[in-house]
Design a protein around this motif. Sequence first.
Motif, PDB file in Angstrom:
ATOM      1  N   LYS A   1     -15.063  -0.570   7.381  1.00 47.41           N
ATOM      2  CA  LYS A   1     -15.677  -1.203   5.815  1.00 47.41           C
ATOM      3  C   LYS A   1     -15.064  -1.849   5.096  1.00 47.41           C
ATOM      4  CE  LYS A   1     -14.409   3.822   4.516  1.00 47.41           C
ATOM      5  NZ  LYS A   1     -13.783   4.092   6.189  1.00 47.41           N
ATOM      6  N   CYS A   2     -13.388  -1.637   5.468  1.00 47.33           N
ATOM      7  CA  CYS A   2     -12.625  -1.587   4.679  1.00 47.33           C
ATOM      8  C   CYS A   2     -11.613  -3.069   4.760  1.00 47.33           C
ATOM      9  CB  CYS A   2     -11.322  -0.770   3.775  1.00 47.33           C
ATOM     10  SG  CYS A   2     -10.788   0.350   5.306  1.00 47.33           S
ATOM     11  N   ALA A   3     -12.402  -3.507   6.371  1.00 48.31           N
ATOM     12  CA  ALA A   3     -11.715  -5.227   7.177  1.00 48.31           C
ATOM     13  C   ALA A   3     -11.227  -5.687   6.104  1.00 48.31           C
ATOM     14  CB  ALA A   3     -12.540  -5.176   7.739  1.00 48.31           C
ATOM     15  N   ASP A   4     -12.093  -6.795   5.076  1.00 51.09           N
ATOM     16  CA  ASP A   4     -11.490  -7.582   4.640  1.00 51.09           C
ATOM     17  C   ASP A   4     -10.109  -7.165   3.344  1.00 51.09           C
ATOM     18  OD1 ASP A   4     -12.101  -9.560   3.357  1.00 51.09           O
ATOM     19  OD2 ASP A   4     -12.335  -9.369   1.531  1.00 51.09           O
ATOM     20  N   GLU A   5     -10.274  -6.239   2.860  1.00 53.80           N
ATOM     21  CA  GLU A   5      -9.091  -5.785   2.113  1.00 53.80           C
ATOM     22  C   GLU A   5      -7.962  -5.792   3.454  1.00 53.80           C
ATOM     23  OE1 GLU A   5      -6.192  -4.235  -1.368  1.00 53.80           O
ATOM     24  OE2 GLU A   5      -8.120  -5.540  -0.656  1.00 53.80           O
ATOM     25  N   LEU A   6      -7.980  -5.367   4.329  1.00 58.45           N
ATOM     26  CA  LEU A   6      -6.887  -4.982   5.266  1.00 58.45           C
ATOM     27  C   LEU A   6      -6.288  -6.672   5.528  1.00 58.45           C
ATOM     28  CD1 LEU A   6      -8.282  -1.426   7.565  1.00 58.45           C
ATOM     29  CD2 LEU A   6      -5.854  -1.484   5.782  1.00 58.45           C
ATOM     30  N   GLY A   7      -7.595  -7.618   5.732  1.00 60.03           N
ATOM     31  CA  GLY A   7      -6.603  -8.890   6.176  1.00 60.03           C
ATOM     32  C   GLY A   7      -6.391  -9.041   5.086  1.00 60.03           C
ATOM     33  N   ARG A   8      -6.730  -8.968   4.135  1.00 62.23           N
ATOM     34  CA  ARG A   8      -5.916  -9.588   2.930  1.00 62.23           C
ATOM     35  C   ARG A   8      -4.627  -8.717   2.828  1.00 62.23           C
ATOM     36  NH1 ARG A   8      -4.178  -8.659  -2.511  1.00 62.23           N
ATOM     37  NH2 ARG A   8      -4.209  -6.401  -2.348  1.00 62.23           N
ATOM     38  N   LEU A   9      -4.454  -7.374   2.554  1.00 64.83           N
ATOM     39  CA  LEU A   9      -3.312  -6.871   2.696  1.00 64.83           C
ATOM     40  C   LEU A   9      -2.152  -7.879   4.461  1.00 64.83           C
ATOM     41  CD1 LEU A   9      -3.546  -3.168   2.513  1.00 64.83           C
ATOM     42  CD2 LEU A   9      -2.727  -5.517   0.353  1.00 64.83           C
ATOM     43  N   GLY A  10      -2.862  -8.062   5.505  1.00 66.07           N
ATOM     44  CA  GLY A  10      -2.598  -8.583   6.184  1.00 66.07           C
ATOM     45  C   GLY A  10      -1.686 -10.074   5.939  1.00 66.07           C
ATOM     46  N   ALA A  11      -2.789 -10.678   5.398  1.00 67.24           N
ATOM     47  CA  ALA A  11      -2.442 -12.031   4.775  1.00 67.24           C
ATOM     48  C   ALA A  11      -0.775 -11.982   3.604  1.00 67.24           C
ATOM     49  CB  ALA A  11      -3.234 -12.944   4.187  1.00 67.24           C
ATOM     50  N   LEU A  12      -1.128 -11.119   3.368  1.00 65.94           N
ATOM     51  CA  LEU A  12       0.172 -11.177   2.279  1.00 65.94           C
ATOM     52  C   LEU A  12       1.168 -10.509   2.825  1.00 65.94           C
ATOM     53  CD1 LEU A  12       0.996 -10.835  -0.685  1.00 65.94           C
ATOM     54  CD2 LEU A  12       0.190  -8.639  -0.711  1.00 65.94           C
ATOM     55  N   VAL A  13       1.284  -9.943   3.905  1.00 67.38           N
ATOM     56  CA  VAL A  13       2.557  -9.361   4.428  1.00 67.38           C
ATOM     57  C   VAL A  13       3.275 -11.299   5.685  1.00 67.38           C
ATOM     58  CG1 VAL A  13       3.373  -7.902   6.168  1.00 67.38           C
ATOM     59  CG2 VAL A  13       2.061  -7.110   4.817  1.00 67.38           C
ATOM     60  N   ALA A  14       2.597 -11.340   6.012  1.00 64.13           N
ATOM     61  CA  ALA A  14       2.108 -12.431   6.264  1.00 64.13           C
ATOM     62  C   ALA A  14       3.249 -13.666   6.319  1.00 64.13           C
ATOM     63  CB  ALA A  14       1.055 -12.988   7.821  1.00 64.13           C
ATOM     64  N   THR A  15       3.031 -14.089   5.319  1.00 64.06           N
ATOM     65  CA  THR A  15       3.276 -14.806   4.171  1.00 64.06           C
ATOM     66  C   THR A  15       4.163 -14.433   3.722  1.00 64.06           C
ATOM     67  OG1 THR A  15       1.509 -14.456   2.302  1.00 64.06           O
ATOM     68  CG2 THR A  15       0.952 -15.653   4.187  1.00 64.06           C
ATOM     69  N   GLY A  16       4.980 -13.123   3.820  1.00 62.82           N
ATOM     70  CA  GLY A  16       6.204 -12.945   2.797  1.00 62.82           C
ATOM     71  C   GLY A  16       6.004 -12.306   1.569  1.00 62.82           C
ATOM     72  N   GLY A  17       4.511 -11.328   1.807  1.00 61.67           N
ATOM     73  CA  GLY A  17       4.487 -10.493   0.303  1.00 61.67           C
ATOM     74  C   GLY A  17       4.973  -9.185   0.631  1.00 61.67           C
ATOM     75  N   ASP A  18       5.294  -8.308   0.129  1.00 63.51           N
ATOM     76  CA  ASP A  18       5.458  -7.207  -0.299  1.00 63.51           C
ATOM     77  C   ASP A  18       4.040  -6.428  -0.915  1.00 63.51           C
ATOM     78  OD1 ASP A  18       6.813  -4.836  -0.373  1.00 63.51           O
ATOM     79  OD2 ASP A  18       7.983  -5.986  -1.683  1.00 63.51           O
ATOM     80  N   LEU A  19       3.861  -5.294  -0.194  1.00 58.22           N
ATOM     81  CA  LEU A  19       2.619  -4.552  -0.578  1.00 58.22           C
ATOM     82  C   LEU A  19       3.417  -3.352  -1.655  1.00 58.22           C
ATOM     83  CD1 LEU A  19       1.500  -3.554   3.050  1.00 58.22           C
ATOM     84  CD2 LEU A  19       0.859  -5.183   1.152  1.00 58.22           C
ATOM     85  N   ALA A  20       4.599  -3.396  -1.992  1.00 56.00           N
ATOM     86  CA  ALA A  20       4.883  -2.605  -2.689  1.00 56.00           C
ATOM     87  C   ALA A  20       4.083  -2.110  -4.279  1.00 56.00           C
ATOM     88  CB  ALA A  20       6.162  -2.622  -2.951  1.00 56.00           C
ATOM     89  N   ASP A  21       3.279  -3.487  -4.743  1.00 61.14           N
ATOM     90  CA  ASP A  21       2.428  -3.538  -6.172  1.00 61.14           C
ATOM     91  C   ASP A  21       1.414  -3.782  -5.487  1.00 61.14           C
ATOM     92  OD1 ASP A  21       5.282  -4.131  -7.193  1.00 61.14           O
ATOM     93  OD2 ASP A  21       5.264  -5.706  -6.902  1.00 61.14           O
ATOM     94  N   GLU A  22       0.688  -3.447  -4.858  1.00 58.79           N
ATOM     95  CA  GLU A  22      -0.451  -3.737  -4.525  1.00 58.79           C
ATOM     96  C   GLU A  22      -1.118  -2.083  -4.518  1.00 58.79           C
ATOM     97  OE1 GLU A  22      -2.575  -6.298  -3.426  1.00 58.79           O
ATOM     98  OE2 GLU A  22      -0.064  -7.320  -3.876  1.00 58.79           O
ATOM     99  N   GLY A  23      -0.721  -1.396  -4.971  1.00 59.93           N
ATOM    100  CA  GLY A  23      -1.315   0.128  -5.979  1.00 59.93           C
ATOM    101  C   GLY A  23      -1.138   1.282  -5.201  1.00 59.93           C
ATOM    102  N   TYR A  24      -1.294   1.353  -3.264  1.00 60.77           N
ATOM    103  CA  TYR A  24      -1.574   1.784  -2.310  1.00 60.77           C
ATOM    104  C   TYR A  24      -0.569   3.026  -2.574  1.00 60.77           C
ATOM    105  CZ  TYR A  24      -5.050  -0.994  -1.065  1.00 60.77           C
ATOM    106  OH  TYR A  24      -6.313  -1.780  -1.334  1.00 60.77           O
TER     107      TYR A  24
END
Length: 392
Positions: A357-380
């Motif tokens: 059900k949440c695969a689209d958001e997980l895909g977005r987070l995967g793309a963010l990490v793969a491009t060098g992004g940080d998940l710390a500011d994503e609100g989780y």
Amino acid sequence: MTRPDFAVVGRGLMGTACARHLAEAGHSVVLIGPEEPADPALFEGPFASHHDAGRITRILAHDADWARLSARSIARYGDIEARSGIGFYHPVGGMMAAPSAGPGAAFGDAFLGVAGTEGIAHDRLEGAALAARFPMFRFAPGTRAAWDPAGGWIDPRAMRRAEETLAIAAGARVLPDVAVARRDGRITLGSGEAVDAGEVVVATGAYAGMDALLPFRPAMEVYARTIAFVELAQREAAALAGMPTLIFVPEEQAHDLYLLPPIRYPDGRWLVKIGGEDDSPRLRTKPDMTRWFRGSGSAGAGRELLAALGRVMPGLPMERSFTGACAVAFTTTGKPYVARIAPGLTLLAGGNGAGAKCADELGRLGALVATGGDLADEGYGCDFRAVEDAAP
């Protein structure tokens, strides 16, 4: 082939969503993975979790991070459907129910608590109000329930196609082949062809670590799950038109089961599905997975599931029933692994039985990490770190 910026290995729900987000951000992407097999009994794998017609979707959850993941995905369903021209979301409502006492009470405390702290829109139901609202169900006295208007079910095959359609429209290329090995950014396919990419995302679901794509095996337990189906006549299915999806804890149990309303499958049959065993055999190798998916699950587990279905829906005709094989991967953290685990390599896996059900958001987070992004500011509240399996 021109060297792409990214290769995403895994054409399941998470991997395809990740490819879409990367492609729509302007990156060149190749998405790798086989088509769904025409005959599973002759297929060597890998099998995928989206090879089905129904998966529950809901914002209500027993954990705040899972609720946030789902809410963000559901908020994008309409845009994905509109731009791809492929419908997959059926908002019939989703309900969670648990006893107010006994071993299942903690589960009810959890999802009702998250609904309050996260401000999730829901109807609180119990007693006569619950019975009147959903007369197809029979719950034990004292059952507490919450109904989520954004909940319902998704067609996972259609959702995956919609994501892939948009990825291709944004320039992604699809290679319908099996990735068998990776060395640095070079991926070897089952055909013998090799693909070079600047960055690699491995999104191979329950198979993560069972092949030569990762430098280590992620700490995941993969369970051989059984699902049970009851076939209904069209008129019987129509009589249940108001039925929501349901996550429930049977009386005197501590673990939850899941139940979907009648869904018309590709072969034309109307099927009600139930699943959610408490425990089942572990799958550790690709041959284990292949043997399991070529079968029809456990007859004993199927009988238990159908007995639970008969208790919660005593008016359901049960004459035509059968079982099927499924698998679920649970991580050590209880959350998906979305992490850069080596230079040029990102892991995106671990649905924990709640990832579709949440695969689209997980895909977005995967793309963010793969491009060098940080998940710390994503609100989780978690960091989605990947844990290595310490077993020998």
